[in-house]
Design an enzyme around this catalytic site. Structure first.
Site, PDB file in Angstrom:
ATOM      1  N   LYS A 179     -53.464  58.396 -46.956  1.00 48.19           N
ATOM      2  CA  LYS A 179     -53.364  58.956 -48.305  1.00 48.19           C
ATOM      3  C   LYS A 179     -51.930  59.421 -48.498  1.00 48.19           C
ATOM      4  CE  LYS A 179     -55.152  62.600 -51.281  1.00 48.19           C
ATOM      5  NZ  LYS A 179     -56.225  63.580 -51.474  1.00 48.19           N
ATOM      6  N   LYS A 199     -55.114  55.197 -50.313  1.00 48.64           N
ATOM      7  CA  LYS A 199     -54.952  55.852 -51.605  1.00 48.64           C
ATOM      8  C   LYS A 199     -53.508  56.259 -51.847  1.00 48.64           C
ATOM      9  CE  LYS A 199     -56.785  60.002 -53.712  1.00 48.64           C
ATOM     10  NZ  LYS A 199     -57.499  61.213 -53.403  1.00 48.64           N
TER      11      LYS A 199
END
Ligand code: PBG
Length: 354
Positions: free
Chosen positions: A220, A274
């Site tokens: 992420k 992400k």
């Protein structure tokens, strides 16, 4: 073997080309043949977005019949649980498989240590139980991180301006247990602390939740594309500083491989990358390196851009959404978190009825 075959084919093609060029027919190799009609394109298509590919993230509001627009995410609303249960009915009929829940915690319940995250009767736990009861066959994925519950907006405990790692992962393991008790199917830690997957896995195993899956947000990145999400959960105004000491540096790619390897070793069942679209290179690398299912998050800022384009009449939102989702599949994603999930399911349904 493959190389040899490829070489043989290339040689054949070259020979054909040479021969036909000599007869004045060029080109002999015409990729356009396979694009000549709709049925042909469908026949040779290698990637596809299906109803099994989209996961719908939802923002939960307190109260009942409580619906609030999120200005930076047109078409997305914070919804109370009773409305969510109603709105899920048509989505499930269209083939929705799973949702991802994010609570909008009232200001008065936020604290420095985010203790509300561990309250067995908090908004998240009540939502999980009620939705599971109403829709037992729908998968429920729950976010593990402290940011919706803290006054500073960070995903972990903060001391002297530092986000603490080891103290935080103890709390995250407890938070995971409260969600598991409430009926979550997949625990999805989005906090990026080191070692939290091992802690959470151990906590689940030793408390009788060995069948609950962990979807780790392993790679992420510290991204500007999360801004509308922070508006949605009201954490943006509070966030002190940024999340660069725990979320990944967008300048790195190898590091994603290392993060994913660690989380799989610690017991993650699936991996999340992400943001999505600006990080499809990471999705591709991770999906080629590992065999675990890879999910990608078409995050709030990416969704907001499509909606802004639509509002200005610059792009066709529906086509842009489907093309974007297809690009995730092409890159190797097993599934996609997208705020456009319901739109996608409706469009797929329209297509099959055509
Ligand atoms: C925080 C969290 C974020 C998102 C999901 N969980 C934002 C952040 O890291 O600040 C972003 C999702 C989106 O932008 O759609 N734990």
């Amino acid at each position: 073997m493959t190389n040899k075959n490829n070489k043989t084919r290339t040689e054949t093609e070259q020979a054909l080309l040479k021969q036909q060029t000599a007869t004045g027919r060029y080109p002999a190799v015409r990729p356009r043949r396979l694009r000549s009609a709709g049925w042909m394109r469908d026949l040779v298509a290698k990637h596809e977005v299906t109803r099994n590919d989209v996961i719908w993230p939802l923002f939960i509001n307190e109260g009942s019949n409580n619906r609030e627009a999120i200005p930076s995410m047109p078409g997305v609303e914070r919804l109370s649980v009773d409305i969510i249960i109603e709105e899920l009915k048509p989505a499930i009929d269209l083939g929705l498989k799973a949702i991802a829940l994010f609570p909008v915690v009232p200001e008065e319940k936020k604290t420095m240590d985010g203790a509300e995250a561990l309250n067995q009767d908090n908004l998240m736990c009540r939502a999980i139980a009620a939705i599971k009861n109403a829709h037992p066959d729908l998968g429920i994925i729950t976010d593990v991180a402290l940011d919706p519950y803290t006054t500073h907006g960070h995903d972990g405990l903060v001391e002297n301006g530092r986000v603490l790692n080891d103290a935080t992962i103890e709390v995250l393991a407890q938070q995971s247990l409260t969600q598991a008790c409430a009926g979550a199917d997949i625990i999805a830690p989005s906090d990026m602390m080191d070692g939290r997957i091992g802690k959470i896995r151990a906590a689940l195993e030793t408390n009788g939740f060995e069948d609950i899956a962990i979807m780790s947000y392993a790679a992420k990145y510290a991204s500007c594309f999360y801004e509308p999400f922070r508006d949605a959960v009201n954490s943006g105004d509070f966030l002190k500083g940024d999340k660069k000491t725990y979320q990944m540096d967008p300048a790195n790619s190898d590091e994603a491989i290392r993060e994913v390897a660690l989380d799989l070793e610690e017991g993650a069942d699936m991996i999340m990358i992400k943001p999505g679209l600006p990080y499809l290179d990471i999705v591709r690398r991770v999906s080629e390196t590992f065999t675990a299912p890879i999910f990608a998050y078409h995050v709030s800022g990416e969704f907001a851009m499509l909606k802004a384009g639509q509002a200005n009449g610059w792009i066709d939102y529906e086509r842009a959404l489907m093309e974007t989702l297809l690009s995730f599949k092409r890159a190797g994603a097993t599934g996609i978190f997208t705020y456009g999930a319901l739109d996608c399911l409706k469009l797929l349904d329209k297509r099959t009825k055509k």
